[in-house]
Design an enzyme around this catalytic site. Structure first.
Site, mmCIF file in Angstrom:
data_model
loop_
_atom_site.group_PDB
_atom_site.id
_atom_site.type_symbol
_atom_site.label_atom_id
_atom_site.label_comp_id
_atom_site.label_asym_id
_atom_site.label_seq_id
_atom_site.Cartn_x
_atom_site.Cartn_y
_atom_site.Cartn_z
ATOM 1 N N LYS A 122 0.818 -1.189 0.000
ATOM 2 C CA LYS A 122 0.000 0.000 0.000
ATOM 3 C C LYS A 122 0.862 1.255 0.000
ATOM 4 C CE LYS A 122 -2.708 -2.313 3.519
ATOM 5 N NZ LYS A 122 -3.250 -2.197 4.864
ATOM 6 N N GLU B 54 7.724 2.321 -6.073
ATOM 7 C CA GLU B 54 7.741 1.816 -4.696
ATOM 8 C C GLU B 54 8.038 2.965 -3.726
ATOM 9 O OE1 GLU B 54 6.797 0.104 -2.461
ATOM 10 O OE2 GLU B 54 7.993 -1.691 -2.102
ATOM 11 N N ASP C 221 14.676 -0.867 1.074
ATOM 12 C CA ASP C 221 15.373 -1.073 2.351
ATOM 13 C C ASP C 221 16.421 -2.171 2.133
ATOM 14 O OD1 ASP C 221 15.937 -1.038 5.078
ATOM 15 O OD2 ASP C 221 14.189 -2.181 5.651
HETATM 16 P P1 IMP Z 1 12.809 -4.476 1.626
HETATM 17 O O1 IMP Z 1 12.351 -5.744 0.992
HETATM 18 O O2 IMP Z 1 13.623 -4.724 2.892
HETATM 19 O O3 IMP Z 1 13.526 -3.536 0.708
HETATM 20 O O4 IMP Z 1 11.516 -3.830 2.244
HETATM 21 C C1 IMP Z 1 10.810 -2.840 1.658
HETATM 22 C C2 IMP Z 1 9.523 -2.651 2.431
HETATM 23 O O5 IMP Z 1 9.744 -2.577 3.844
HETATM 24 C C3 IMP Z 1 8.925 -1.337 2.048
HETATM 25 O O6 IMP Z 1 8.045 -1.483 0.963
HETATM 26 C C4 IMP Z 1 8.223 -0.910 3.311
HETATM 27 O O7 IMP Z 1 6.925 -1.450 3.341
HETATM 28 C C5 IMP Z 1 9.001 -1.531 4.427
HETATM 29 N N1 IMP Z 1 9.920 -0.549 5.065
HETATM 30 C C6 IMP Z 1 11.266 -0.556 5.017
HETATM 31 N N2 IMP Z 1 11.787 0.493 5.689
HETATM 32 C C7 IMP Z 1 10.729 1.185 6.189
HETATM 33 C C8 IMP Z 1 10.615 2.402 6.965
HETATM 34 O O8 IMP Z 1 11.589 3.074 7.358
HETATM 35 N N3 IMP Z 1 9.345 2.803 7.259
HETATM 36 C C9 IMP Z 1 8.233 2.130 6.853
HETATM 37 N N4 IMP Z 1 8.307 0.995 6.119
HETATM 38 C C10 IMP Z 1 9.534 0.530 5.780
HETATM 39 MG MG MG Z 2 5.738 -1.577 1.502
#
Ligand code: IMP
Ligand code: MG
Length: 186
Positions: A47, A102, A106
């Site tokens: 979302k 996106e 992260d």
């Molecule tokens: P990744 O797979 O670790 O890159 O995760 C990405 C997802 O983690 C994003 O789409 C967010 O939903 C969530 N996320 C990562 N860091 C944050 C943050 O600082 N605040 C809120 N959501 C986050």
């Molecule tokens: Mg997300």
């Protein structure tokens, strides 16, 4: 503040005006890069990407198709990179240019998985547009073609991003600051 969450406050990091300015710049760049492309499919990741996605597509002059994709990770204890599809796109993307939108990159596992999936389905090109790049947290390489802002390792909310589903509606990006450090989530 929601009573069931640890005591915290939200400190503004990126103002609403700064976000709007940056999104307009990204849209102008995307318009230039895709000039002449037919059927660009802009796909938002639910979302968190919704406010960014809505602001961005309104700024584009290009004719585009829009769609949404939603993932969920499996429960705790499973491997990073194991991503479940919660809602798939409706449109066919074979032979089309795809721009994935996106909120934040992260570790990179979510985006890595989605980008690979769309390439596997035969998209003509697949590029990534992310509002925020938490670069120091990266575990798998994900090139961001259009990046709004680079931030540090802090946990951010607002403009789509949530803390326990709260704060997605803030018009700015803020940092969560825990008032009792011992209660900060790992
Ligand atoms: P990744 O797979 O670790 O890159 O995760 C990405 C997802 O983690 C994003 O789409 C967010 O939903 C969530 N996320 C990562 N860091 C944050 C943050 O600082 N605040 C809120 N959501 C986050
Ligand atoms: Mg997300």
């Amino acid at each position: 503040m929601p009573a069931e969450l640890p005591r915290h406050r939200v400190r503004e990091l990126i103002s609403s005006e700064a976000i709007q300015r940056r999104v307009a710049e990204l849209a102008a760049q995307i318009d230039r890069d895709y000039r002449g492309s037919r059927d660009l499919v802009v796909i938002g990741v639910l979302k968190g990407a919704v406010p960014f996605f809505a602001t961005l597509v309104q700024r584009l002059d290009l004719p585009v198709l829009v769609d949404f994709f939603q993932t969920a990770s499996y429960g705790a204890g499973t491997n990073a990179g194991e991503i479940r599809i919660k809602r798939d796109i409706d449109l066919a993307i074979r032979g089309r240019d795809v721009l994935l939108v996106e909120d934040i990159v992260d570790t990179g596992w979510t985006l890595r998985t989605i980008l690979d999936l769309f390439r596997f389905r035969g998209a003509r090109s697949v590029k990534l547009c992310a509002l925020l790049d938490k670069h120091e947290a990266r575990e798998t390489e994900v090139p961001i073609d259009y990046c709004g802002f680079r931030i540090g390792r802090e946990f951010v909310v607002g403009f789509g991003l949530d803390y326990a589903e709260r704060y997605r509606n803030l018009p700015y990006i803020g940092v969560i600051e825990f008032i009792d450090e011992k209660e900060a989530p790992s």
